[in-house]
Enzyme design. Structure first.
Site, short mmCIF file in Angstrom:
data_model
loop_
_atom_site.label_atom_id
_atom_site.label_comp_id
_atom_site.label_asym_id
_atom_site.label_seq_id
_atom_site.Cartn_x
_atom_site.Cartn_y
_atom_site.Cartn_z
N GLY A 15 0.91 -1.37 0.22
CA GLY A 15 0.07 -0.03 -0.15
C GLY A 15 0.75 1.16 -0.08
N SER A 16 0.12 2.40 -0.16
CA SER A 16 0.94 3.85 -0.36
C SER A 16 1.60 4.17 0.86
CB SER A 16 -0.17 4.82 -0.78
OG SER A 16 -1.17 5.19 0.48
N GLY A 56 -7.42 -4.57 2.27
CA GLY A 56 -7.72 -5.18 1.05
C GLY A 56 -8.15 -4.48 0.09
N GLU A 80 -1.83 -10.65 3.12
CA GLU A 80 -1.48 -9.87 4.32
C GLU A 80 -1.87 -10.47 5.46
OE1 GLU A 80 -1.99 -5.26 2.27
OE2 GLU A 80 -3.77 -6.44 2.88
#
Length: 223
Positions: free
Chosen positions: A27-28, A96, A104
Site C-alpha cells: 500500500g501507499s 484489502g 496480508e
C-alpha cells in the site's frame, strides 16, 4: 500528505532491529516503510529477513536487495508493518483495498508485533463506509454473489480495466458495500464459515499499534 506518509513509514521502521524477521506490507504508506528498510540494509548494514504480502511488495523488496523468505519457511514474524483502509477505536480494521488481503492476513497471523501505518482519514467510529473486500474462489462465485445480494450486502465484483480483478492467489474479490458494520466479529465469523470464501478484509483485534499521519504530525495509538 505523502511527506507525512513517508514520516509514518520511517517511524515504523524504527521498531525493526538486527536479526528480525519482518513482514513487509502493501500500500501507499507501507511502501515508505519498505523503502526505509531497504535504505537501512544498504547504508547501515541492517540484517533482516523480509516476508512480503503481495507480488508488488516482493518486486519492491528485491529491487532494494532486502533478503526474503516465503511465509512457508517461517513460524514466527517479529514485526509486520502494513497499511489499513479503515480503523475503529477497538483496533478492528478493514484491509484489502489493494487486493492483497489474503497474503496480508497470512503474514499478520504469526506476527508478534503488528503495526499499521495510516493517514488520519482512515480513523472511523464504525467500520463499513469503505467497501469490505471478500476474496472468493472463482468456481461458484456467481452463486456466492447472489447469496450476498439476498442478504442486502450490495455486492460487486471488483474489476480492473473492464475485466474482473484477479488476486495474486488467482481468486476474485467481491466488495460488499455495507455502509456500517455494527458487529465486525459476528460478520467475520459468518464469512469465515461461508463456503467459497477464501478470506475477508476484516482484521479484528489483530493490530498492536497504529501510527497515524495527520496534518499536525504523527500520533501513535496503542492498545
Amino acid at each position: 500528505m505523502d511527506e507525512l506518509k513517508k514520516l509514518a513509514g520511517v517511524t515504523a521502521a524504527k521498531y525493526v532491529k538486527n536479526g528480525m524477521i519482518v513482514g513487509l506490507g502493501t500500500g501507499s504508506t507501507a511502501y515508505f516503510f519498505v523503502e526505509e528498510i531497504g535504505r537501512r540494509v544498504k547504508e547501515e548494514g541492517l540484517q533482516v529477513v523480509g516476508v512480503t504480502t503481495s507480488n508488488r511488495t516482493t518486486e519492491q523488496a528485491r529491487g532494494l536487495a532486502i533478503p526474503l523468505k516465503s511465509a512457508d519457511d517461517i513460524d514466527v514474524i517479529d514485526v509486520t508493518v502494513d497499511g489499513a483502509d479503515e480503523v475503529d477505536p477497538d483496533f478492528n480494521g478493514i484491509k484489502g483495498g489493494g487486493g492483497a488481503l489474503l497474503m496480508e492476513k497470512i503474514v499478520a497471523t504469526p506476527t508478534k508485533e503488528y503495526i499499521w501505518v495510516v493517514d488520519e482519514s482512515k480513523l472511523v467510529e464504525t467500520l463499513g463506509a469503505f467497501k469490505l473486500p471478500v476474496e472468493v474462489v472463482r468456481y461458484g462465485s456467481e452463486r456466492l454473489f447472489r447469496v450476498f445480494k439476498s442478504k442486502g450486502y450490495c455486492p460487486s465484483f471488483r474489476e480492473t480495466e473492464g475485466d474482473r480483478f484477479i488476486t495474486d492467489m488467482g481468486n476474485y474479490i467481491i466488495d460488499l458495500d455495507l455502509k456500517k458494520i455494527e458487529d465486525p466479529k459476528q460478520l467475520a465469523n459468518e464469512l469465515d464459515h461461508t463456503v467459497g470464501v477464501v478470506e475477508h478484509g476484516l482484521f479484528n483485534g489483530m493490530v498492536n499499534k497504529v501510527i497515524v499521519a495527520g496534518k499536525n504530525g504523527l500520533d501513535i495509538l496503542e492498545k
